[in-house]
Design an enzyme around this catalytic site. Structure first.
Site, PDB file in Angstrom:
ATOM      1  N   SER A 136       0.831  -1.208   0.000  1.00  0.00           N
ATOM      2  CA  SER A 136       0.000   0.000   0.000  1.00  0.00           C
ATOM      3  C   SER A 136       0.864   1.257   0.000  1.00  0.00           C
ATOM      4  O   SER A 136       1.961   1.276   0.564  1.00  0.00           O
ATOM      5  CB  SER A 136      -0.883  -0.013   1.253  1.00  0.00           C
ATOM      6  OG  SER A 136      -1.367   1.275   1.544  1.00  0.00           O
ATOM      7  N   GLN A 158       0.104  -0.459  -4.732  1.00  0.00           N
ATOM      8  CA  GLN A 158      -1.204   0.213  -4.687  1.00  0.00           C
ATOM      9  C   GLN A 158      -0.984   1.708  -4.525  1.00  0.00           C
ATOM     10  O   GLN A 158      -0.263   2.150  -3.636  1.00  0.00           O
ATOM     11  CB  GLN A 158      -2.030  -0.341  -3.517  1.00  0.00           C
ATOM     12  CG  GLN A 158      -3.376   0.338  -3.323  1.00  0.00           C
ATOM     13  CD  GLN A 158      -3.313   1.501  -2.353  1.00  0.00           C
ATOM     14  OE1 GLN A 158      -2.584   1.451  -1.362  1.00  0.00           O
ATOM     15  NE2 GLN A 158      -4.063   2.569  -2.636  1.00  0.00           N
ATOM     16  N   TYR A 160      -2.439   5.568  -3.911  1.00  0.00           N
ATOM     17  CA  TYR A 160      -3.395   6.623  -3.582  1.00  0.00           C
ATOM     18  C   TYR A 160      -2.803   7.898  -4.157  1.00  0.00           C
ATOM     19  O   TYR A 160      -1.602   8.154  -3.974  1.00  0.00           O
ATOM     20  CB  TYR A 160      -3.482   6.807  -2.064  1.00  0.00           C
ATOM     21  CG  TYR A 160      -4.354   5.823  -1.325  1.00  0.00           C
ATOM     22  CD1 TYR A 160      -5.665   5.571  -1.728  1.00  0.00           C
ATOM     23  CD2 TYR A 160      -3.879   5.188  -0.182  1.00  0.00           C
ATOM     24  CE1 TYR A 160      -6.462   4.690  -1.017  1.00  0.00           C
ATOM     25  CE2 TYR A 160      -4.671   4.307   0.537  1.00  0.00           C
ATOM     26  CZ  TYR A 160      -5.967   4.062   0.121  1.00  0.00           C
ATOM     27  OH  TYR A 160      -6.749   3.201   0.828  1.00  0.00           O
ATOM     28  N   THR A 186      -6.227   2.939  -6.516  1.00  0.00           N
ATOM     29  CA  THR A 186      -7.444   2.851  -5.696  1.00  0.00           C
ATOM     30  C   THR A 186      -8.289   4.104  -5.872  1.00  0.00           C
ATOM     31  O   THR A 186      -7.791   5.221  -5.709  1.00  0.00           O
ATOM     32  CB  THR A 186      -7.073   2.656  -4.210  1.00  0.00           C
ATOM     33  OG1 THR A 186      -6.348   1.430  -4.079  1.00  0.00           O
ATOM     34  CG2 THR A 186      -8.319   2.592  -3.329  1.00  0.00           C
ATOM     35  N   ARG A 195     -14.766   5.143  10.450  1.00  0.00           N
ATOM     36  CA  ARG A 195     -14.493   3.890  11.184  1.00  0.00           C
ATOM     37  C   ARG A 195     -14.809   4.158  12.654  1.00  0.00           C
ATOM     38  O   ARG A 195     -13.966   4.681  13.392  1.00  0.00           O
ATOM     39  CB  ARG A 195     -13.028   3.485  11.022  1.00  0.00           C
ATOM     40  CG  ARG A 195     -12.453   3.769   9.630  1.00  0.00           C
ATOM     41  CD  ARG A 195     -12.438   2.579   8.722  1.00  0.00           C
ATOM     42  NE  ARG A 195     -12.119   2.945   7.354  1.00  0.00           N
ATOM     43  CZ  ARG A 195     -10.890   3.062   6.841  1.00  0.00           C
ATOM     44  NH1 ARG A 195      -9.826   2.837   7.611  1.00  0.00           N
ATOM     45  NH2 ARG A 195     -10.714   3.379   5.575  1.00  0.00           N
ATOM     46  N   LYS A 276      -8.715  -0.203  -8.656  1.00  0.00           N
ATOM     47  CA  LYS A 276      -9.257  -0.899  -7.475  1.00  0.00           C
ATOM     48  C   LYS A 276     -10.381  -0.088  -6.847  1.00  0.00           C
ATOM     49  O   LYS A 276     -10.194   1.098  -6.553  1.00  0.00           O
ATOM     50  CB  LYS A 276      -8.143  -1.105  -6.442  1.00  0.00           C
ATOM     51  CG  LYS A 276      -8.587  -1.760  -5.139  1.00  0.00           C
ATOM     52  CD  LYS A 276      -7.383  -2.135  -4.283  1.00  0.00           C
ATOM     53  CE  LYS A 276      -7.767  -2.874  -3.015  1.00  0.00           C
ATOM     54  NZ  LYS A 276      -8.303  -2.011  -1.958  1.00  0.00           N
ATOM     55  N   HIS A 300     -13.628  -2.101  -0.627  1.00  0.00           N
ATOM     56  CA  HIS A 300     -12.544  -1.733   0.296  1.00  0.00           C
ATOM     57  C   HIS A 300     -12.722  -2.445   1.646  1.00  0.00           C
ATOM     58  O   HIS A 300     -12.447  -1.889   2.710  1.00  0.00           O
ATOM     59  CB  HIS A 300     -12.543  -0.211   0.496  1.00  0.00           C
ATOM     60  CG  HIS A 300     -11.199   0.377   0.824  1.00  0.00           C
ATOM     61  ND1 HIS A 300     -10.542   1.241  -0.019  1.00  0.00           N
ATOM     62  CD2 HIS A 300     -10.393   0.263   1.910  1.00  0.00           C
ATOM     63  CE1 HIS A 300      -9.402   1.626   0.536  1.00  0.00           C
ATOM     64  NE2 HIS A 300      -9.281   1.039   1.709  1.00  0.00           N
ATOM     65  N   ASP A 331     -12.260  -8.586  -4.378  1.00  0.00           N
ATOM     66  CA  ASP A 331     -11.954  -8.739  -2.951  1.00  0.00           C
ATOM     67  C   ASP A 331     -13.144  -8.304  -2.118  1.00  0.00           C
ATOM     68  O   ASP A 331     -14.175  -7.900  -2.644  1.00  0.00           O
ATOM     69  CB  ASP A 331     -10.646  -8.030  -2.553  1.00  0.00           C
ATOM     70  CG  ASP A 331     -10.771  -6.529  -2.382  1.00  0.00           C
ATOM     71  OD1 ASP A 331     -11.866  -6.004  -2.162  1.00  0.00           O
ATOM     72  OD2 ASP A 331      -9.710  -5.861  -2.457  1.00  0.00           O
ATOM     73  N   THR A 332     -12.984  -8.419  -0.820  1.00  0.00           N
ATOM     74  CA  THR A 332     -13.951  -8.077   0.231  1.00  0.00           C
ATOM     75  C   THR A 332     -14.774  -9.294   0.661  1.00  0.00           C
ATOM     76  O   THR A 332     -15.562  -9.835  -0.114  1.00  0.00           O
ATOM     77  CB  THR A 332     -14.919  -6.936  -0.163  1.00  0.00           C
ATOM     78  OG1 THR A 332     -14.153  -5.775  -0.511  1.00  0.00           O
ATOM     79  CG2 THR A 332     -15.829  -6.573   1.016  1.00  0.00           C
ATOM     80  N   ILE A 334     -13.686 -12.306   1.788  1.00  0.00           N
ATOM     81  CA  ILE A 334     -13.181 -13.676   1.621  1.00  0.00           C
ATOM     82  C   ILE A 334     -12.596 -14.161   2.950  1.00  0.00           C
ATOM     83  O   ILE A 334     -11.666 -13.569   3.488  1.00  0.00           O
ATOM     84  CB  ILE A 334     -12.128 -13.741   0.501  1.00  0.00           C
ATOM     85  CG1 ILE A 334     -12.808 -13.442  -0.843  1.00  0.00           C
ATOM     86  CG2 ILE A 334     -11.439 -15.108   0.482  1.00  0.00           C
ATOM     87  CD1 ILE A 334     -11.853 -13.290  -2.004  1.00  0.00           C
ATOM     88  N   ARG A 355      -8.159  -8.901   5.254  1.00  0.00           N
ATOM     89  CA  ARG A 355      -8.176  -9.245   6.685  1.00  0.00           C
ATOM     90  C   ARG A 355      -7.651 -10.657   6.944  1.00  0.00           C
ATOM     91  O   ARG A 355      -6.985 -10.883   7.952  1.00  0.00           O
ATOM     92  CB  ARG A 355      -9.572  -9.079   7.267  1.00  0.00           C
ATOM     93  CG  ARG A 355      -9.987  -7.611   7.355  1.00  0.00           C
ATOM     94  CD  ARG A 355     -11.282  -7.459   8.106  1.00  0.00           C
ATOM     95  NE  ARG A 355     -11.798  -6.110   8.043  1.00  0.00           N
ATOM     96  CZ  ARG A 355     -12.432  -5.599   6.992  1.00  0.00           C
ATOM     97  NH1 ARG A 355     -12.609  -6.327   5.916  1.00  0.00           N
ATOM     98  NH2 ARG A 355     -12.878  -4.363   7.026  1.00  0.00           N
TER      99      ARG A 355
END
Ligand SMILES: Cc1cc2nc3c(=O)[nH]c(=O)nc-3n(C[C@H](O)[C@H](O)[C@H](O)COP(=O)(O)O)c2cc1C
Length: 422
Positions: A136, A158, A160, A186, A195, A276, A300, A331-332, A334, A355
């Site tokens: 990242s 990745q 940003y 991304t 969060r 992404k 995400h 993704d997300t 799994i 994760r």
């Protein structure tokens, strides 16, 4: 009448053969973990609450994440019969290269916060397993150190785009110079998602000590020992520190990025270019028309927009529209190798785990990530054998039905005029 006898002491002794005790606590812990959820439980025990919640949590009510995980549970497989599956080939071709397994490691920020080995553990484990590792922009290990850890494997970077664009562009050049083969741009983070667990924990970067943090630290001495005896936790590529994650992200990210930026970045990058955070069929089509190499269907991990589309539900629609024009990564949510098999069957070329990787990392550093890969790999192989397919290429939509708990209501068609703002 059952015939009875006096118990025979040698038979009893035979029954009492205990499993050999492994004096290595970490190995014992990890070999006892049979699923990613088991790794998560170990991770939770060993990691301070603020760092665990930063990883485990998502935005707002966490509906995006919960629904995405649930979507994979709501799968029905349709196995074939009488196929020879004595050998199963899990190798996958993706973005101009091969991967020994149909998943790679997703990019995650602040990774050394979860466990001090951070990206070095991730890149090392990915390299050893022959799968791609993604670093990242908000990573805590430099581009060059990741390359040195995984010199012969596939590294993806990745990106940003930050307010100071020169910084982002400088990272793109360094990643290219270090031989990273893919850039993932991304596009779902114009601002940070809310969060709430982080806000409630008073979580900040770097972590701050409060009475409750200290109380929480007592049963987790090893995390603190690692944290205090290894190099300072900081961003490897950014100079920003201080504040909550939201404040940091909002200070760093440029909320004005658009398709012109995409064209500019793409022109800088010599390798494969993927976007992404694609969340609609229309955007997938637009990107395919632009000729990007791949798209990542992702919300995400539920950490940005809450109540976002579930990537696994979006997948077959996107595959139908653009599956022959662009590579589709998902993704997300799994948490099991069977999730990956279901995604491949419904049109994904490849998948990423976020994760699951970090739970492994928190549960046992490098060996924990190795164990996570082993668990997912075993589950993929077993599921493929039970569905009775012997290669990834054989998986197709006839193998899976998506069951639905939430159904989309038909969208009403109407227009409404509102008075113009004064
Ligand atoms: C702790 C954490 C940090 C993350 N950091 C980034 C990041 O810096 N850049 C990015 O594009 N995605 C980031 N993500 C999202 C992941 O790349 C991936 O999309 C997501 O984790 C997939 O969902 P899963 O965790 O359910 O597998 C992060 C995810 C987590 C859990």
């Amino acid at each position: 009448m059952v015939k009875r006898q006096v118990p025979n002491p040698t038979e009893i002794l035979e029954l009492m053969k205990f499993k050999k005790f492994d004096p290595n606590g970490k190995r014992r812990r990890l070999s006892g973990a049979l699923t990613v959820d088991d790794l998560r439980r170990i991770a939770k025990r060993r990691t301070p609450a603020a760092a665990f919640d930063y990883t485990d949590g998502a935005a707002e009510g966490e509906f995006s994440m919960t629904r995405s995980v649930q979507a994979f549970e709501d799968v029905e497989f349709h196995p074939a019969i009488l196929n020879d599956v004595s050998h199963v080939d899990m190798t996958t071709q993706i973005l101009g290269g091969s991967s020994a397994l149909p998943f790679g490691i997703a990019p995650t920020g602040f990774t050394r916060l979860m466990q001090t080995e951070g990206e070095i553990a991730g890149a090392g484990a990915a390299g050893a397993a022959g799968i791609p590792f993604s670093l990242s922009t908000l990573g805590t290990t430099s581009i060059e150190d990741v390359k040195a850890t995984n010199p012969h494997g596939r590294n993806w970077f990745q990106l940003y785009v930050m307010r100071q664009k020169e910084i982002s562009y400088g990272l793109v050049e360094r990643a290219a110079a270090s031989g990273f083969d893919t850039l993932m741009f991304t596009v779902d983070t114009p601002v940070a998602g809310a969060r709430l667990r982080d806000a409630r924990n008073g979580f900040s970067i770097p972590p701050q000590l409060s009475p409750s943090t200290i109380l929480n630290a007592i049963p987790r001495p090893w995390w603190w020992w690692d944290f205090l005896t290894t190099p300072k936790l900081e961003f490897a590529s950014l100079s920003e520190t201080g504040g909550t994650v939201g404040e940091l992200l909002n200070a760093a990210m440029d909320p004005s990025i658009d398709y012109d930026d995409l064209a500019e970045i793409r022109a800088l990058w010599p390798g494969k270019f993927v976007v992404k955070g694609v969340q609609t069929v229309e955007d997938a089509k637009k990107l395919a028309d632009l000729g990007v190499d791949g798209i990542i269907l992702s919300n995400h991990g539920g950490r940005q927009l809450d109540r976002a589309p579930v990537p696994f539900h979006l997948l077959p629609h996107v595959a139908r529209e653009v599956g022959n024009d662009v590579e589709i990564i998902l993704d997300t949510g799994i948490r099991n190798g069977a999730d990956i098999v279901a995604a491949l069957a419904l049109g994904a070329d490849f998948t990423l785990v976020g994760r699951a990787y970090l739970y492994g990392l928190m549960a046992g550093g490098r060996e924990g990530v190795d164990r996570m890969i082993e668990i997912l790999s075993d589950q993929i192989e077993r599921t493929m054998k039970l569905i009775q397919v012997s290669s990834v290429a054989e998986l197709n939509p006839s193998h899976v039905t998506q069951l639905s708990r939430l159904e989309r209501l038909p969208a009403p068609e109407f227009t409404r005029s509102r008075p113009a703002q004064a």
